[in-house]
Design an enzyme around this catalytic site. Structure first.
Site, PDB file in Angstrom:
ATOM      1  N   PRO A  97       0.817  -1.210   0.000  1.00  0.00           N
ATOM      2  CG  PRO A  97      -0.265  -1.230   2.071  1.00  0.00           C
ATOM      3  CD  PRO A  97       0.616  -2.049   1.183  1.00  0.00           C
ATOM      4  CG  LEU A 102       3.633  -1.033   5.261  1.00  0.00           C
ATOM      5  CD1 LEU A 102       2.396  -1.813   4.858  1.00  0.00           C
ATOM      6  CD2 LEU A 102       4.267  -1.668   6.504  1.00  0.00           C
ATOM      7  N   GLY A 103       7.464   1.012   2.929  1.00  0.00           N
ATOM      8  CA  GLY A 103       8.544   1.018   1.943  1.00  0.00           C
ATOM      9  C   GLY A 103       8.075   0.860   0.510  1.00  0.00           C
ATOM     10  CB  ALA A 106      12.396   1.529  -1.375  1.00  0.00           C
ATOM     11  CB  ALA A 107       8.736  -2.141  -2.815  1.00  0.00           C
ATOM     12  CG  ASP A 148      12.288   2.488   3.221  1.00  0.00           C
ATOM     13  OD1 ASP A 148      12.585   2.145   4.374  1.00  0.00           O
ATOM     14  OD2 ASP A 148      11.301   3.181   2.934  1.00  0.00           O
TER      15      ASP A 148
HETATM   16  O1  PMV Z   1       7.995   5.373   5.614  1.00  0.00           O
HETATM   17  P1  PMV Z   1       9.015   4.464   4.994  1.00  0.00           P
HETATM   18  O2  PMV Z   1       8.559   3.085   4.815  1.00  0.00           O
HETATM   19  O3  PMV Z   1       9.594   5.063   3.742  1.00  0.00           O
HETATM   20  O4  PMV Z   1      10.243   4.371   6.053  1.00  0.00           O
HETATM   21  C1  PMV Z   1      11.017   5.520   6.324  1.00  0.00           C
HETATM   22  C2  PMV Z   1      12.083   5.285   7.351  1.00  0.00           C
HETATM   23  C3  PMV Z   1      12.727   6.568   7.863  1.00  0.00           C
HETATM   24  O5  PMV Z   1      13.701   6.182   8.818  1.00  0.00           O
HETATM   25  C4  PMV Z   1      11.702   7.462   8.554  1.00  0.00           C
HETATM   26  C5  PMV Z   1      13.387   7.378   6.758  1.00  0.00           C
HETATM   27  C6  PMV Z   1      14.632   6.744   6.188  1.00  0.00           C
HETATM   28  O6  PMV Z   1      15.025   7.150   5.088  1.00  0.00           O
HETATM   29  O7  PMV Z   1      15.233   5.889   6.830  1.00  0.00           O
END
Ligand code: PMV
Length: 313
Positions: A97, A102-103, A106-107, A148
């Site tokens: 989602p 949940l990244g 990047a995925a 990520d």
């Molecule tokens: O929200 P996400 O799944 O993109 O995770 C971000 C993680 C952070 O530490 C807040 C940012 C990062 O680049 O590490």
């Protein structure tokens, strides 16, 4: 033409988000959600991108200066691989989602790179895929730590620490867990952009660096204790550390009403630990549930949120 599918993993951060941007350690693991992408030849004379689930459809502009924010991040991939002039169609199937911590971004980058790698037989190594996905993440949110894209690429639980200087390699250590760790992911449904919460933390840090550095150091220390707890399969201790981590993330003001409700529901129904995961400001929580896992998931659903039961390791 042949149909090539490729994927990038979604992830949770178990401990250490936000502080990881400032050089602290963080622990992350893949979840069984992935973004898939397919590249096909066309005769259209350009790079056409389709994400049917999100209603996204665009022709990539050859000139980076004319790309909008959505095109900019993925456009890096085509520029870098020198594919901007090709005639192709990329279709993306995001099972992660969007904007839920949940990244997903990047995925998606990893899936698109892998689809191109397979289709054009580029023979990219995982290191190259990861490095390119990192550049997309940097465009998506300026100070990305790189955690990520690393989990999206390798799909393994790992301890991560970003490089001290630009251009140096980060510290990435695969975590071997004695047994699977049972979790519930609670999805708030409130979209939140990581770039925004990371920016908020940066502004606060700039106003009072000593105070915030102290919080990041505490997160760093509890993350390293968390690795020990995971390796010893001491889930009580891991749960405590997750709860404290959430308290510190709350101090950084990256929580939200929905996230607080989800965390309270999880703890109330027997989770040993519960915290927000990823960027926060909405997004998702992760709860450690060696017992009562179904109860926790059901209570989250009863409150109108989505819940997913996953194991890591
Ligand atoms: O929200 P996400 O799944 O993109 O995770 C971000 C993680 C952070 O530490 C807040 C940012 C990062 O680049 O590490």
């Amino acid at each position: 033409s042949v149909d090539h599918r490729a994927c990038g993993h979604g992830k949770i951060i178990l401990l250490g988000e936000h502080a990881v941007v400032y050089g602290s350690h963080a622990v992350a693991a893949p979840v069984p959600l992935a973004v898939r992408a397919v590249a096909q030849d066309t005769k259209s004379g350009g790079v056409d991108m389709f994400i049917p689930r999100w209603g996204v459809e665009y022709r990539l502009h050859r000139d980076p200066a004319h790309r909008d924010s959505f095109q900019r991040s993925l456009g890096i991939i085509f520029d870098e691989l020198q594919l901007t002039d090709r005639s192709m169609r990329i279709e993306v199937f995001p099972n992660v989602p969007r904007a839920m911590g949940l990244g997903g971004s990047a995925a998606m980058a990893v899936a698109v790179i892998r689809a191109l790698d397979q289709h054009y037989k580029l023979n990219l190594s995982d290191e190259e895929i990861n490095a390119l996905a990192f550049r997309c993440e940097e465009v998506a949110h300026g100070s990305a730590s790189g955690i990520d894209n690393t989990v999206a690429t390798y799909g393994k639980p790992l301890l991560y620490k970003r490089a001290g200087k630009k251009g140096e390699a980060p510290m990435v250590q695969e975590l071997h867990l004695p047994k699977r760790i049972p979790l519930v992911i609670g999805i708030s449904g409130k979209e939140s952009l990581t770039a925004v919460t990371v920016g908020k933390v940066r502004t606060a840090w700039q106003r009072n660096p000593a105070l915030y550095d102290g919080i990041f150091q505490q997160i760093d220390a509890l993350t390293l204790q968390g690795v020990e707890a995971m390796q010893q399969y001491d889930l009580e201790r891991l749960g405590d550390l997750m709860n404290i981590c959430h308290g510190l993330l709350n101090a950084l003001r990256v929580s939200s009403w929905e996230v607080e409700e989800l965390v309270q529901i999880a703890r109330e129904h027997g989770a040993l630990g519960a915290k927000l995961t990823g960027g926060g400001g909405g997004g998702s929580i992760v709860a450690l549930c060696p017992q009562n896992r179904e109860k926790v998931a059901a209570a989250i659903r009863d409150a109108g949120y989505q819940a997913m039961e996953v194991d890591i390791g």
